[in-house]
Write a protein that holds these residues in place. Structure first.
Motif, PDB file in Angstrom:
ATOM      1  N   HIS A 126      -7.042  -6.914   0.120  1.00 35.37           N
ATOM      2  CA  HIS A 126      -7.028  -5.450   0.027  1.00 35.37           C
ATOM      3  C   HIS A 126      -6.584  -4.851   1.355  1.00 35.37           C
ATOM      4  CE1 HIS A 126      -8.268  -1.404  -1.073  1.00 35.37           C
ATOM      5  NE2 HIS A 126      -9.027  -1.350   0.012  1.00 35.37           N
ATOM      6  N   ILE A 155      -4.307  -3.340  -4.361  1.00 32.78           N
ATOM      7  CA  ILE A 155      -3.794  -4.151  -3.251  1.00 32.78           C
ATOM      8  C   ILE A 155      -2.548  -3.437  -2.724  1.00 32.78           C
ATOM      9  CG2 ILE A 155      -3.056  -6.444  -2.524  1.00 32.78           C
ATOM     10  CD1 ILE A 155      -5.887  -6.293  -3.748  1.00 32.78           C
ATOM     11  N   GLY A 160      -1.682  -5.033   2.360  1.00 33.68           N
ATOM     12  CA  GLY A 160      -2.330  -5.727   1.260  1.00 33.68           C
ATOM     13  C   GLY A 160      -1.481  -6.902   0.804  1.00 33.68           C
ATOM     14  N   TYR A 165      -5.428 -12.147  -1.473  1.00 36.23           N
ATOM     15  CA  TYR A 165      -6.519 -11.563  -2.250  1.00 36.23           C
ATOM     16  C   TYR A 165      -7.079 -12.581  -3.242  1.00 36.23           C
ATOM     17  CZ  TYR A 165      -9.160  -8.318  -5.141  1.00 36.23           C
ATOM     18  OH  TYR A 165     -10.165  -7.696  -5.830  1.00 36.23           O
ATOM     19  N   SER A 242      -0.037  -2.185  -6.781  1.00 38.39           N
ATOM     20  CA  SER A 242      -0.440  -3.505  -7.233  1.00 38.39           C
ATOM     21  C   SER A 242       0.732  -4.281  -7.825  1.00 38.39           C
ATOM     22  CB  SER A 242      -1.581  -3.387  -8.255  1.00 38.39           C
ATOM     23  OG  SER A 242      -2.781  -3.008  -7.606  1.00 38.39           O
TER      24      SER A 242
END
Length: 270
Positions: A126, A155, A160, A165, A242
């Motif tokens: 993140h 993310i 990120g 992750y 994302s």
């Protein structure tokens, strides 16, 4: 908190799509209190934390720990430090970010508090410096934005990183856990179920990204439209982060290639 009398939380007044009901700011200890995350610098928020300290029998705030440096988790840290005289800690990867830190921590470090000990678990993904805090004696984990009490975590590239992750989620399965105390949303009483749910969700999204590419959707906005059909349009700009994170991972793995703003699946990704 039931069964965790030495831990309380004060929710910041910053509700929203990304923060749910607001940021959970945790207080732990007996007389010398350690605070995990401080969202807002407003007098109302700082007063609320100090009142919670008094209500739990605390005499002072000794330490402030930050899970990561996004504003809704660190925005009030310097204000609380100034009011309370507490020592402020931050991930070693982010040392100097706020300009008033007193100490730094990294993977495996231990931080004593009045009543126990926390172990630092570096969980990038993140945010590159993101850390969770593990309290082994009660088998609880303060998860910040790594895992939420409801919904999923965004993310946001470029900091990120989706591959990191997923690795950080897998890492948590090695801990003995009873509860997760997230940065947003309710306490998670089924930690392993939630961790596996998060892993499964991300792998499902990755498959959906690859399928969208096979169907001829080659830009992030068009992919979001076909993948996030059950998500309000107001959240589509967030969903793009994302999707981009998934694509960056797939490009790095050689399963997708990028030309300008267009992405295409490679033979390896077919």
């Amino acid at each position: 908190m039931q069964g965790l009398e030495h831990i309380r939380h004060f929710r910041a007044a910053n509700p929203g799509y990304m923060t749910l009901e607001g940021t959970n700011q945790y207080l732990l200890g007996r007389e010398a209190i350690t605070v995990v995350d401080v969202a807002l610098p407003s007098p109302e928020n700082i007063d609320g934390i100090l009142e919670q300290v008094e209500a739990m029998g605390g005499k002072k705030i000794e330490k402030i720990l930050l899970t990561h440096v996004h504003k809704d988790h660190c925005g009030g840290a310097l204000a609380l430090k100034k009011r309370s005289g507490a020592k402020l800690g931050i991930s070693r990867l982010r040392a100097g970010y706020l300009g008033g830190e007193d100490f730094a921590y990294s993977e495996g470090d231990t931080i004593d508090y009045d009543g126990g000990r926390l172990q630092v678990v570096h969980t990038p993904g993140h945010e590159s410096g993101h850390c969770c805090f593990y309290e082994a004696s009660h088998q609880i984990l303060f998860t910040g934005d790594h895992i939420l009490g409801r919904g999923t975590t965004v993310i946001p590239p470029p900091d990120g990183d989706m591959a990191q992750y997923l690795g950080s989620l897998e890492k948590l399965l090695e801990l003995k856990l009873r509860r997760l105390l997230p940065g947003h949303g309710p306490v998670v009483e089924d930690p392993y179920g939630k961790i596996k749910e998060y892993i499964d969700h991300r792998l499902m999204r990755e498959r959906a990204v690859l399928q969208a590419l096979r169907e001829g959707h080659h830009t992030i906005p068009t992919m979001v439209e076909v993948i996030y059909t059950d998500t309000p349009a107001a959240l589509h700009p967030v969903a793009q982060y994302s999707v981009e994170a998934h694509l960056r991972k797939l490009v790095h793995e050689g399963r997708v290639e990028k030309a300008g703003e267009r992405y295409s699946i490679t033979p390896r990704g077919s």
